[in-house]
Design an enzyme around this catalytic site. Structure first.
Site, mmCIF file in Angstrom:
data_model
loop_
_atom_site.group_PDB
_atom_site.id
_atom_site.type_symbol
_atom_site.label_atom_id
_atom_site.label_comp_id
_atom_site.label_asym_id
_atom_site.label_seq_id
_atom_site.Cartn_x
_atom_site.Cartn_y
_atom_site.Cartn_z
ATOM 1 N N GLU A 88 0.882 -1.165 0.000
ATOM 2 C CA GLU A 88 0.000 0.000 0.000
ATOM 3 C C GLU A 88 0.924 1.219 0.000
ATOM 4 O O GLU A 88 1.504 1.561 1.041
ATOM 5 C CB GLU A 88 -0.897 -0.023 1.237
ATOM 6 C CG GLU A 88 -1.828 -1.231 1.316
ATOM 7 C CD GLU A 88 -3.121 -1.031 0.547
ATOM 8 O OE1 GLU A 88 -3.583 0.121 0.452
ATOM 9 O OE2 GLU A 88 -3.659 -2.014 0.008
ATOM 10 N N CYS A 135 -2.225 9.178 2.922
ATOM 11 C CA CYS A 135 -1.822 8.691 1.607
ATOM 12 C C CYS A 135 -2.888 8.895 0.534
ATOM 13 O O CYS A 135 -2.576 8.922 -0.650
ATOM 14 C CB CYS A 135 -1.455 7.214 1.692
ATOM 15 S SG CYS A 135 -2.710 6.230 2.516
#
Lengths: 459, 385
Positions: free
Chosen positions: A210, A244
């Site tokens: 990720e 993010c």
């Protein structure tokens, strides 16, 4: 002396005894995780406040409640997820039992970052435990207060023969990665993602990465500027921008930029007051290194809205603020003259983790969706898609590989084993396939193998 | 290809949530020589269906098929979106330095590591279909002829050059005694008294593999077969007994028409033997008792599993084909291929207006708004909002 050798050997040994296989064991672990969150809510909020100046609201919404929600979802669905999944058969296998069995991989490593140190550690952990794995957790050493709670308090709530927290910085990480794991789940930067995947390749260990990127936020001329400003500002400045999936930069026409700026100022004042620095709802940058990095970015373009949070305009594509993931409360606006130009701009760059498009016209939103690629996409809002456990969370290209959340976590941490169980008898039926072969046998065999026959009720 | 709707929660009720399948972009498919058409084209189907552009790298070892794939296949596809590239290890190394958006590799674990390491530089996701030694447990409680038929057919198919073939048998000495004549009987039935002249028995792909296999014939003791003919690259359907775990034939994937039998005294011992080793691509268990078959299934792990059968599961596109651990990662066949070659993009389309509804999520906060959000996040398809 390798500090991890013994711990890993013990965990593997425990896995090999089959301890983590039964649903009861897994459910007990998940309930333990749930109790950890309930019992230590204040402790966790304090730790998050210490590390990132997170408000009680942000801690609740983006760290604790999300983690608890995943625990509850997993507990509710564990047995259903674990069940063998029957599959359609063809004529040749009509009398057999064909199914997919979900099995744990074995020893799983979860490496977590510092920006959502609880969420990004525990949500993957839920999946790994539900899938029946033994887990090694490596929380970030940068979010030191949360790291402490995870290392000292969390293990008490789990079976410590099947779970361990290991600590350390980059050097210890590298040592850890030399060992063989059966699955590695990593959240962090693309640079370190490459290092993790390279290390995993030596042991043929599957990975979910990720990662991050610059998440474009296209704002169409046809929009209500205040609505857009509210939504973009909230998602951009949440956790002081250290997210993010936050909108990283805006793409819009100069006209829309003129309408947006006062609206953004208005949203910022409304959310954080006239003196944002004294607002309890605005986070802080995690450490000096990140702070210095971000301060340098303030020199790019021109500051249109100053202090913290910041909006930059007149930003060129080559400037540093457009070259790296910002990960801070700075929002550059890049001018484009049309949707086409915006799409080209986006597609020239690495595929981002998230992509946003704001417009009153759903056609425009759908066009942006259709002409780009990204991990996830949201039209007319920020990263709300993360709150839906029914949607997979993951990147593509430089923003990552693999996905999780909800059942996707369980599936990520499980090996899906194809199984076909036949009867030991009825050997006459097999005679068709054995040599010496005849054309007729071949024809019959091919028909029997055809998938379409699976709904045939003749046999 | 259709967008797949997803459930919303209270906060996202008025939006539309779905998963969109998108092609990755440029896909590389590297295929091996043993099933050179199948292992090239089946992945290709998935890659094309998912909307990718494809580079195919067929094996240079299966030369005749490579030629057809390079010269004839492109004529049937849009050549602006599809290319066949040729070459050996050196060219493949060069190819792997480039960035691809997905790589599907079928081959050995050794080269699988090389491919994944190269992919890591570009953060390219991969599916690796590798290999291993696929154990075949035969219980005392079985019909030896039935077992022998099934095991022999799957073992000697393609002269044993199959990644999912039963690689070795685990059984008790008593069962071994019953199996040997049954295996001989099956071999004779399938390939005649002179297997070398049977049209139904394949040959070894090249000299290198042939020499490798011939050397393995020296392990244990030849109970059936053992003949070889270098000029034809022929190896007789062979069964070896008295084989030790440390001998070469038990140290590498055989990939040939040689079937060693390893003695074990119980199911437990068989399970331990299997679990001490790398996870295989396939695992087989033969028994009249479904309890025994299920025990084998429960206590081991492998890419796939066949009970009382060989790799018939490959014929079911509803079952995924893929390895685990050393035998690989990822899977394909049928819809699994499409999904493998697609990025599953999570999409949420919210309403551009109705900003009033969002008020409670913005700071400054009250205790009440916090409670409300918490509840809204937790609830599934609640119809209150």
């Amino acid at each position: 002396m390798d500090p991890f050798e013994d711990t890993l050997r013990q965990l593997r040994g425990a896995f090999n005894t089959g301890r983590t296989r039964p649903a009861e064991f897994r459910a007990a672990q998940l309930r333990g995780l749930g109790r950890f969150l309930e019992d230590n809510k204040q402790l966790l909020q304090d730790a998050l406040a210490q590390d990132l100046h997170k408000s009680a609201f942000e801690s609740e919404v983006s760290e604790i409640a999300i983690s608890q929600g995943e625990v509850t979802l997993a507990l509710r669905n564990l047995r259903a997820w674990m069940k063998d999944q029957r599959v359609p058969k063809n004529l040749a296998t009509q009398l057999d039992s064909a199914f997919i069995r979900k099995e744990p991989f074995g020893l799983v490593l979860i490496v977590a970052p510092w920006n959502y140190p609880l969420n990004l550690t525990l949500v993957p952990l839920v999946g790994a435990l539900a899938a029946g794995n033994c887990v090694v957790l490596k929380p970030s050493e940068i979010s030191t207060s949360v790291e402490k709670v995870l290392a000292e308090v969390l293990p008490r709530y789990l079976d410590q023969s099947c779970f361990a927290v290991v600590l350390g910085g980059p050097q210890e990480m590298a040592q850890l990665l030399e060992h063989k794991f059966d699955y590695i789940f990593f959240t962090g930067s693309p640079r370190v993602g490459r290092i993790v995947m390279t290390a995993a390749a030596k042991h043929l260990t599957p990975v979910t990465l990720e990662l991050g990127g610059k998440n474009p936020c296209y704002v169409d001329d046809n929009c209500d500027p205040q609505t857009v400003a509210n939504r973009v500002a909230w998602f951009r400045y949440f956790n002081a921008g250290q997210t993010c999936v936050a909108p990283d930069y805006i793409l819009c026409s100069p006209e829309t930029q003129e309408r947006l700026l006062p609206a953004l100022q208005s949203a910022i004042t409304r959310f954080y007051g006239d003196d944002p620095q004294s607002s309890p709802n605005l986070g802080r940058i995690i450490n000096q290194k990140q702070f210095q990095r971000l301060r340098a970015l303030l020199g790019c373009g021109r500051v249109a809205i100053g202090g913290q949070p910041t909006v930059l305009v007149d930003v060129q594509e080559m400037e540093p603020v457009m070259q790296e993931e910002i990960f801070g409360p700075i929002l550059p606006i890049v001018s484009v003259r049309s949707l086409d130009e915006a799409v080209d701009f986006i597609n020239r760059r690495e595929k981002p983790l998230a992509l946003y498009a704001f417009s009153n016209s759903s056609q425009v939103v759908k066009r942006v969706l259709a002409r780009t690629s990204s991990g996830g996409f949201c039209g007319n809002d920020g990263f709300m898609h993360l709150t839906l456990a029914s949607l997979p969370f993951g990147g593509v290209g430089a923003s990552g590989m693999g996905r999780y959340h909800g059942k996707f976590s369980f599936d990520t941490f499980s090996h899906h084993r194809a199984c076909l169980l036949r009867s030991p008898g009825m050997e006459k039926v097999n005679a068709l396939r054995y040599p010496p072969h005849s054309q007729r046998n071949l024809r019959v065999l091919l028909v029997a193998m055809e998938a379409r026959c699976c709904s045939c009720t003749l046999l």
